[in-house]
Design an enzyme around this catalytic site. Sequence first.
Site, PDB file in Angstrom:
ATOM      1  N   THR A 197       0.712  -1.265   0.068  1.00  0.00           N
ATOM      2  CA  THR A 197       0.187  -0.221   0.026  1.00  0.00           C
ATOM      3  C   THR A 197       0.952   1.261   0.009  1.00  0.00           C
ATOM      4  O   THR A 197       1.461   1.515   0.917  1.00  0.00           O
ATOM      5  CB  THR A 197      -1.025  -0.036   1.228  1.00  0.00           C
TER       6      THR A 197
ATOM      7  N   LYS B 219       0.211   5.552   8.923  1.00  0.00           N
ATOM      8  CA  LYS B 219       0.832   5.639   7.671  1.00  0.00           C
ATOM      9  C   LYS B 219      -0.048   5.704   6.350  1.00  0.00           C
ATOM     10  O   LYS B 219      -0.145   6.727   5.885  1.00  0.00           O
ATOM     11  CB  LYS B 219       1.881   4.539   7.362  1.00  0.00           C
TER      12      LYS B 219
ATOM     13  N   LYS C 172      -7.085   1.189  -3.478  1.00  0.00           N
ATOM     14  CA  LYS C 172      -6.561   0.736  -2.167  1.00  0.00           C
ATOM     15  C   LYS C 172      -6.716   1.500  -0.933  1.00  0.00           C
ATOM     16  O   LYS C 172      -7.086   1.179   0.157  1.00  0.00           O
ATOM     17  CB  LYS C 172      -5.252   0.095  -2.271  1.00  0.00           C
TER      18      LYS C 172
END
Lengths: 294, 294, 294, 294
Positions: free
Chosen positions: B95, B240, B171
């Site tokens: 990701t 993150k 995503k």
Amino acid sequence: MKAAFIGLGSMGLPMAENLLKAGVDLTVWNRTKSRADGLIAQGARWADSPSQAAQGQQIVITMVSKDSVLEEVTLGEHGFASVLSNDAVHVSMSTVAAETSEKLRAAHQARGAHYLAAPVFGRPDAAAAKMLFILSAGPAAARELAAPYLAAMGQKTFELGDEPRLANVIKLCGNFMIMGLIESMGEALTLCEKNGMPRQLFIDILSQSIFPAPIVANYGKQIAEQGYEPARFKLELGLKDANLVLQTAAEAGMAMPLAQLMQARFQTAVANGRGEWDWTGAAYNISADAGIKP
Amino acid sequence: MKAAFIGLGSMGLPMAENLLKAGVDLTVWNRTKSRADGLIAQGARWADSPSQAAQGQQIVITMVSKDSVLEEVTLGEHGFASVLSNDAVHVSMSTVAAETSEKLRAAHQARGAHYLAAPVFGRPDAAAAKMLFILSAGPAAARELAAPYLAAMGQKTFELGDEPRLANVIKLCGNFMIMGLIESMGEALTLCEKNGMPRQLFIDILSQSIFPAPIVANYGKQIAEQGYEPARFKLELGLKDANLVLQTAAEAGMAMPLAQLMQARFQTAVANGRGEWDWTGAAYNISADAGIKP
Amino acid sequence: MKAAFIGLGSMGLPMAENLLKAGVDLTVWNRTKSRADGLIAQGARWADSPSQAAQGQQIVITMVSKDSVLEEVTLGEHGFASVLSNDAVHVSMSTVAAETSEKLRAAHQARGAHYLAAPVFGRPDAAAAKMLFILSAGPAAARELAAPYLAAMGQKTFELGDEPRLANVIKLCGNFMIMGLIESMGEALTLCEKNGMPRQLFIDILSQSIFPAPIVANYGKQIAEQGYEPARFKLELGLKDANLVLQTAAEAGMAMPLAQLMQARFQTAVANGRGEWDWTGAAYNISADAGIKP
Amino acid sequence: MKAAFIGLGSMGLPMAENLLKAGVDLTVWNRTKSRADGLIAQGARWADSPSQAAQGQQIVITMVSKDSVLEEVTLGEHGFASVLSNDAVHVSMSTVAAETSEKLRAAHQARGAHYLAAPVFGRPDAAAAKMLFILSAGPAAARELAAPYLAAMGQKTFELGDEPRLANVIKLCGNFMIMGLIESMGEALTLCEKNGMPRQLFIDILSQSIFPAPIVANYGKQIAEQGYEPARFKLELGLKDANLVLQTAAEAGMAMPLAQLMQARFQTAVANGRGEWDWTGAAYNISADAGIKP
């Protein structure tokens, strides 16, 4: 089976119709009589007031738009509380504050009648298709008496014990979950569009992978298309529910920042004339704020 | 089938294992070699660097923890980009930011190789069970070449066209949807608990009525129990991802208030030593702020 | 006194003019030469590049719009860092990230020169009137050398010790305080207007009672009148500063929800074409969301 | 001059004392009689109920903690509304909802008496020093009658016209401005501390540069020191005021996200046992969320 049904709005009407279909001997009342025409044609009896409708009934079902109306039809001048026979059950299916439930329960109890909180999940199309989910909380005997009526209106009834208020809190929490979904999808779809992607594509992927729930596909399609009219559940009722959630949270002594965000979204929409839109229209402003108009 | 696999963390390891089981001739590299012991025992080859692993390969799969690591293993001193043969495909499954994809695509293109963005939905248990959902975006030939490898690692691959960045955006949006779900359930469950209800009851009702998705049942159970350890997906990785979502939104020129709320939740958790918890632990503070400690 | 001055925007120009008036022998550079015409007429020298301007100078002052420009004029192809003589001082007056200061300090130090962070509070009218407040942080010798130049540009210099980054953090925090004031006044004034009160009345009361600061009267008047053009400090620079504040907070590992709110306000304004407005225009949307257009 | 004074809390007591000092013939009532001992020693008369205190008075001043108490002392069983003589004036100085003012105005009007909303800015020390700012709104004759009394309690009275509710709205907006200042300073000071700076330094700079208002210096010092006890204005009253602000906004049909943020801060503080702290203690959680305990 025999009952009174009070409140023939977009939810109440199909619910009452399903009771009729199930063979219930139904007496109805609504602020606007014309809404009852179809039901009368199918055999329902008309009453001129809530109290007249409730005369001699063991089961009185209410499905009205908000707390103040519920109090009016129950405790007001022509309210039915005063005519409820002993051990009769008020099956209260509107989305209202827990404290409204408390108040009505106490009022009925003083006269020997019972209060059952039985709010539902589902919009008018689900009501028509008998696909509602129903939350039932109140005295065991009352729940037992009401069960076949609820079964005639929904696909599943959750029995939640003796405390009516719990059904109201869970109902509010459920609506709050949907609000969170509207915001989440609204932000995600705007980000997709800003990146040159077709909005529907994201909903298709989502509903076929990690969120395989009809609500994601259905609400998602509305938001992807920005098709907010006609309303299936009015935005101004969404604001009412966000207010109820925050009122309940304030009483419980806790912060709910996501509920606050949704309250602000609904307030902004209503202030700009979008109160009659579907409540998915809360997502309109997410895109508009990003410079996108549908 | 033959490939290099770089990155054997909690996701990469079970994914590599599924490739081995599918008969792929696999060369692996990981920062810590011991993580590869089991794979080597099952027939995988070890390489001493990313570039050595990629030597002579048509398919190089990466599954690392963050953008900077992905750039390091690809473009760094021992990175594999310089050894990729013509028409080889870098299948990038981490990701990462859309712009990281752009950067790597350009770097590979300059040397005649291809970049495929193929991020996944699912936590380690889903990876082990071959239940991942995979998003695949990049040149058609590259997608075709990668397809059987992806099929060996997941339950379904969504083909998203030629632009790698779209897979990264989708995503990130998917992870953002999960963040929204964590916040929604965290607030709702705290309100339930404050009203004297068992937390799990609400999740049971929700997942059996309007939100019948495994993710609601699974994540909901964790939050209901406040069982945030051990992590299935680390909270610091959630931070993150929230940062990546907001960075993507900033580049697109739009506000995402719910993503901001989640960034703040994760920042608060990390600042208080909860970065190693599962990311559902973002909900811890909702209850703590309400005066509830698990 | 002798110095180079780089950057003649709406702030830099009046600041350079005040140096000239104070008798400084000034060499100037700006991307667009025509901005320097007035200064040249008053005796300033023109240089064709930052590096030419800095040739033989002990003091090089920069006042540019953002971090990337500061890095370009300092470290870029025609940047002045490479020509700085030993012990020369770069007086960096732009609002930039603390880490940009760190980077430039290190670059200069490697060559024996010094970096002084000296950001200012005040808009162009304050710069013209020599009413700026200046924050000065860097090596003691550098601060001493720069002091008379700063005194020629502002009403007061705060000496903040040896660490340049502290001046940048304080400057960002000051701008953040102003953002908070804009939001507070924007919400309050909208509530007043919604209640039928003249907006200016509230500002008059506020500035004559609990908030007797010129900034409340001045900013308040702009927001009360919704007079957001022409800009005194551009909204898009406000967004830049909100981004810097949040970047600094992220590095420090903390949440700043009010800074997030302001980032969202600025993002929304820029996305809707209001980036050239004054940054008080962040308040426009507060009223618009309430259904009020100026 | 002659008056009744009802409510001798931390604000009411010093205000009543200033009236005595100004030579007013004062009759007082308070829920707890002992609070009145000092005043009685200085010549005040004691009354056993609000209605007894108001007997034969032209001016009845109230300064109580919240809306429900104000309604009780005015309209309750022993309330004074029923004994007010014709053209008597109720000078209502508490911070209450605009709609509470509306209700009391109507109640008095029906009996020929007048209602004057006269809320104040300032904490107990300002009340003692006769430094309050007073907002006065109501019928001109009532304002004229009350003026000398107000002058004996504050440094300045703002005359706001005939509508009592406007004074309440302005008072709430002023308190909201202070809330915004608390949040702004709390976030900025935490960012300073995280960057290794002494917290007080930022307040010193701020109050000597762009925010030269005593409120910034005073509130700032408390937050810099995280010295939240003893309270000068209780946090739980801050929550009450945030609730009133949001209630007023909801009635006006507008969103106030910063007010929501402050409501959540206060709710969190109260839920964690900090309701008795000073309301600057809303900033405690900003630092705690960042991992800093005072």
